[in-house]
Design a protein around this motif. Structure first.
Motif, mmCIF file in Angstrom:
data_model
loop_
_atom_site.group_PDB
_atom_site.id
_atom_site.type_symbol
_atom_site.label_atom_id
_atom_site.label_comp_id
_atom_site.label_asym_id
_atom_site.label_seq_id
_atom_site.Cartn_x
_atom_site.Cartn_y
_atom_site.Cartn_z
ATOM 1 N N ASN A 11 -7.334 0.341 4.222
ATOM 2 C CA ASN A 11 -5.774 0.203 4.393
ATOM 3 C C ASN A 11 -5.315 -1.359 4.422
ATOM 4 O OD1 ASN A 11 -6.025 2.768 4.722
ATOM 5 N ND2 ASN A 11 -4.031 3.109 6.025
ATOM 6 N N CYS A 12 -6.023 -2.264 4.176
ATOM 7 C CA CYS A 12 -5.911 -3.601 4.000
ATOM 8 C C CYS A 12 -5.706 -4.173 2.636
ATOM 9 C CB CYS A 12 -6.854 -4.434 4.846
ATOM 10 S SG CYS A 12 -6.572 -6.391 4.746
ATOM 11 N N PHE A 13 -4.394 -4.612 2.456
ATOM 12 C CA PHE A 13 -3.751 -5.049 1.230
ATOM 13 C C PHE A 13 -3.018 -6.403 1.569
ATOM 14 C CE2 PHE A 13 -4.835 -0.590 0.333
ATOM 15 C CZ PHE A 13 -5.063 -0.550 -0.773
ATOM 16 N N LEU A 14 -2.916 -6.931 0.126
ATOM 17 C CA LEU A 14 -2.004 -8.146 0.176
ATOM 18 C C LEU A 14 -0.933 -7.971 -0.844
ATOM 19 C CD1 LEU A 14 -4.689 -11.135 0.028
ATOM 20 C CD2 LEU A 14 -3.253 -10.380 2.143
ATOM 21 N N LEU A 15 0.080 -8.336 -0.501
ATOM 22 C CA LEU A 15 1.118 -8.132 -1.574
ATOM 23 C C LEU A 15 1.972 -9.648 -1.747
ATOM 24 C CD1 LEU A 15 3.334 -6.431 -3.142
ATOM 25 C CD2 LEU A 15 4.530 -6.182 -1.163
ATOM 26 N N ASP A 16 1.621 -9.911 -2.712
ATOM 27 C CA ASP A 16 2.398 -11.390 -3.192
ATOM 28 C C ASP A 16 3.797 -10.974 -3.862
ATOM 29 O OD1 ASP A 16 0.355 -13.237 -2.331
ATOM 30 O OD2 ASP A 16 -0.813 -12.384 -3.689
ATOM 31 N N ILE A 17 4.760 -11.520 -3.361
ATOM 32 C CA ILE A 17 6.224 -11.276 -3.979
ATOM 33 C C ILE A 17 6.963 -12.357 -3.615
ATOM 34 C CG2 ILE A 17 6.612 -9.924 -1.819
ATOM 35 C CD1 ILE A 17 8.171 -8.023 -3.766
ATOM 36 N N GLY A 18 7.820 -13.028 -4.605
ATOM 37 C CA GLY A 18 8.838 -13.889 -4.347
ATOM 38 C C GLY A 18 8.172 -15.301 -3.432
ATOM 39 N N GLY A 19 7.394 -15.515 -3.926
ATOM 40 C CA GLY A 19 6.709 -16.840 -3.098
ATOM 41 C C GLY A 19 6.167 -16.535 -1.637
ATOM 42 N N GLY A 222 6.127 10.550 -11.376
ATOM 43 C CA GLY A 222 6.411 9.408 -12.479
ATOM 44 C C GLY A 222 5.776 8.261 -11.998
ATOM 45 N N SER A 223 5.144 7.904 -10.898
ATOM 46 C CA SER A 223 4.635 6.738 -10.494
ATOM 47 C C SER A 223 3.525 5.857 -11.287
ATOM 48 C CB SER A 223 4.344 6.799 -8.753
ATOM 49 O OG SER A 223 5.500 7.235 -8.065
ATOM 50 N N ASP A 224 3.545 4.582 -11.300
ATOM 51 C CA ASP A 224 2.487 3.974 -11.698
ATOM 52 C C ASP A 224 1.540 4.354 -10.456
ATOM 53 O OD1 ASP A 224 3.076 3.417 -14.088
ATOM 54 O OD2 ASP A 224 3.949 1.496 -13.505
ATOM 55 N N VAL A 225 0.188 4.161 -10.767
ATOM 56 C CA VAL A 225 -0.997 4.308 -9.613
ATOM 57 C C VAL A 225 -1.898 3.008 -9.920
ATOM 58 C CG1 VAL A 225 -2.505 5.657 -8.475
ATOM 59 C CG2 VAL A 225 -0.503 6.579 -9.412
ATOM 60 N N PHE A 226 -2.081 2.421 -8.639
ATOM 61 C CA PHE A 226 -3.211 1.380 -8.548
ATOM 62 C C PHE A 226 -4.459 2.183 -8.306
ATOM 63 C CE2 PHE A 226 -4.570 -2.846 -6.179
ATOM 64 C CZ PHE A 226 -5.527 -3.003 -7.211
ATOM 65 N N VAL A 227 -5.501 2.151 -9.348
ATOM 66 C CA VAL A 227 -6.648 2.656 -8.852
ATOM 67 C C VAL A 227 -7.754 1.522 -8.855
ATOM 68 C CG1 VAL A 227 -8.675 3.899 -9.608
ATOM 69 C CG2 VAL A 227 -6.312 4.958 -9.734
ATOM 70 N N TYR A 228 -8.084 1.191 -7.837
ATOM 71 C CA TYR A 228 -9.153 -0.149 -7.581
ATOM 72 C C TYR A 228 -10.563 0.412 -7.477
ATOM 73 C CZ TYR A 228 -7.540 1.473 -3.075
ATOM 74 O OH TYR A 228 -7.242 2.392 -1.784
ATOM 75 N N ASP A 229 -11.593 -0.541 -7.520
ATOM 76 C CA ASP A 229 -12.812 -0.264 -7.603
ATOM 77 C C ASP A 229 -13.667 -1.316 -6.271
ATOM 78 O OD1 ASP A 229 -12.947 -0.348 -11.087
ATOM 79 O OD2 ASP A 229 -12.993 1.521 -9.864
ATOM 80 N N LYS A 230 -13.137 -2.412 -6.154
ATOM 81 C CA LYS A 230 -13.763 -3.311 -5.279
ATOM 82 C C LYS A 230 -12.903 -4.193 -4.720
ATOM 83 C CE LYS A 230 -15.102 -6.360 -9.427
ATOM 84 N NZ LYS A 230 -14.307 -5.329 -10.127
ATOM 85 N N PRO A 231 -13.160 -4.824 -3.551
ATOM 86 C CA PRO A 231 -12.370 -5.773 -2.817
ATOM 87 C C PRO A 231 -12.014 -7.087 -3.747
ATOM 88 C CG PRO A 231 -14.220 -5.096 -1.368
ATOM 89 C CD PRO A 231 -14.589 -4.550 -2.701
ATOM 90 N N GLY A 232 -10.792 -7.261 -3.833
ATOM 91 C CA GLY A 232 -10.294 -8.576 -4.481
ATOM 92 C C GLY A 232 -9.785 -8.127 -5.882
ATOM 93 N N GLN A 233 -9.659 -6.682 -6.189
ATOM 94 C CA GLN A 233 -9.283 -6.227 -7.336
ATOM 95 C C GLN A 233 -7.524 -6.706 -7.329
ATOM 96 O OE1 GLN A 233 -11.020 -2.889 -8.855
ATOM 97 N NE2 GLN A 233 -9.498 -2.646 -10.466
ATOM 98 N N THR A 234 -6.975 -6.682 -8.055
ATOM 99 C CA THR A 234 -5.653 -7.025 -8.311
ATOM 100 C C THR A 234 -4.761 -6.390 -9.425
ATOM 101 O OG1 THR A 234 -5.497 -8.902 -9.749
ATOM 102 C CG2 THR A 234 -5.834 -9.381 -7.321
ATOM 103 N N LEU A 235 -3.506 -5.977 -9.057
ATOM 104 C CA LEU A 235 -2.657 -5.324 -9.899
ATOM 105 C C LEU A 235 -1.353 -6.333 -10.111
ATOM 106 C CD1 LEU A 235 -1.970 -2.892 -12.107
ATOM 107 C CD2 LEU A 235 -0.802 -1.917 -9.993
ATOM 108 N N GLU A 236 -0.852 -6.560 -11.339
ATOM 109 C CA GLU A 236 0.173 -7.352 -11.274
ATOM 110 C C GLU A 236 1.265 -6.518 -12.203
ATOM 111 O OE1 GLU A 236 0.150 -11.318 -12.396
ATOM 112 O OE2 GLU A 236 -1.760 -11.701 -11.216
#
Length: 246
Positions: A11-19, A222-236
């Motif tokens: 459940n650990c994620f980073l969200l970069d947004i607006g600086g 109707g949502s986009d879904v972030f499906v990730y495989d490994k740590p460090g994977q990003t979606l922009e």
């Protein structure tokens, strides 16, 4: 506005947004193998960070959280009250300690909390006009082995929480999708009801290959879904400050 989501572990994620960077539920170091630890360090380095802790289970909370954030340019902390009660020495100086079903203004963020049906809280955070939901361990934990009354209570609790979440548009939602339960811990129900612009499934304990299989169920609203495989994977993605997708 350019937004980037980075998967670290569970459940650990980073969200970069607006600086600025939001860090959610950084777990105890024993859960972070080399690749995850490196991704976390890289993602925090030199950033203006606000770290959120939903509750005190060690797969969501590390007692040396301030040390883990030492490479950030600055770090603020938001922690649930059960953490403060159970591990007072681990609460960083100046941290905001939150209780369920309250609203706060902190470090330029508008923060609402929801009571979890497990432990601690879930968060609704508004940053630069973007509304973010992070569920912690709030989910439809309807275990087949539980008594019928418990299953009913848990399902209804989650549905009521969803009704509150869906009152206003959610742009980015991190919600539990657990394959150990037939209902996937309420992930599809969340998708249909809250209908976030981006849905990020979590609570996979590092085993992520199966997320591709359930992606269609999570796109039902109707949502986009972030499906990730490994740590460090990003979606922009790009979001207008109003929270409307571009």
């Amino acid at each position: 506005m350019r937004v980037r989501v980075t998967y670290i572990f569970h459940n650990c994620f980073l969200l970069d947004i607006g600086g600025r960077t939001l860090l959610f539920d950084c777990p105890d170091g024993k859960y972070l193998k080399r690749r995850a630890a490196e991704a976390l360090s890289l993602g925090l380095g030199g950033r203006r960070v606000t770290a959120f802790v939903s509750h005190s289970h060690d797969d969501h909370f590390r007692q040396d959280l301030a040390v883990a954030c030492a490479g950030a340019a600055s770090a603020d902390f938001v922690v649930s009250d059960d953490v403060a009660e159970m591990y007072p020495a681990a609460v960083p100086r100046g941290a905001l300690v939150v209780e369920p079903d309250e609203a706060y203004s902190f470090s330029g963020l508008a923060i609402e909390t929801l009571m979890s049906n497990d432990l601690g809280v879930a968060y609704l955070v508004e940053v630069n006009g973007v509304r973010v939901y992070f569920g912690g361990d709030l989910a439809a934990w309807v275990w087949e082995t539980a008594a019928e009354a418990e299953r009913t209570f848990t399902a209804e609790f989650f549905t009521r929480a969803l009704e509150r979440i869906a009152r206003r548009p959610v742009d980015i939602a991190f919600t539990n999708v657990d394959r150990r339960l037939a209902n996937l811990a309420g992930g599809p129900e969340f998708a249909r009801t809250a209908r976030p612009r981006l849905l990020v499934p979590m609570h996979a304990f590092g085993r992520t290959a199966w997320l591709k299989e359930v992606r269609p169920l999570l796109m039902a609203g109707g949502s986009d879904v972030f499906v990730y495989d490994k740590p460090g994977q990003t979606l922009e993605l790009d979001l207008e400050p109003s929270g409307n997708p571009t």
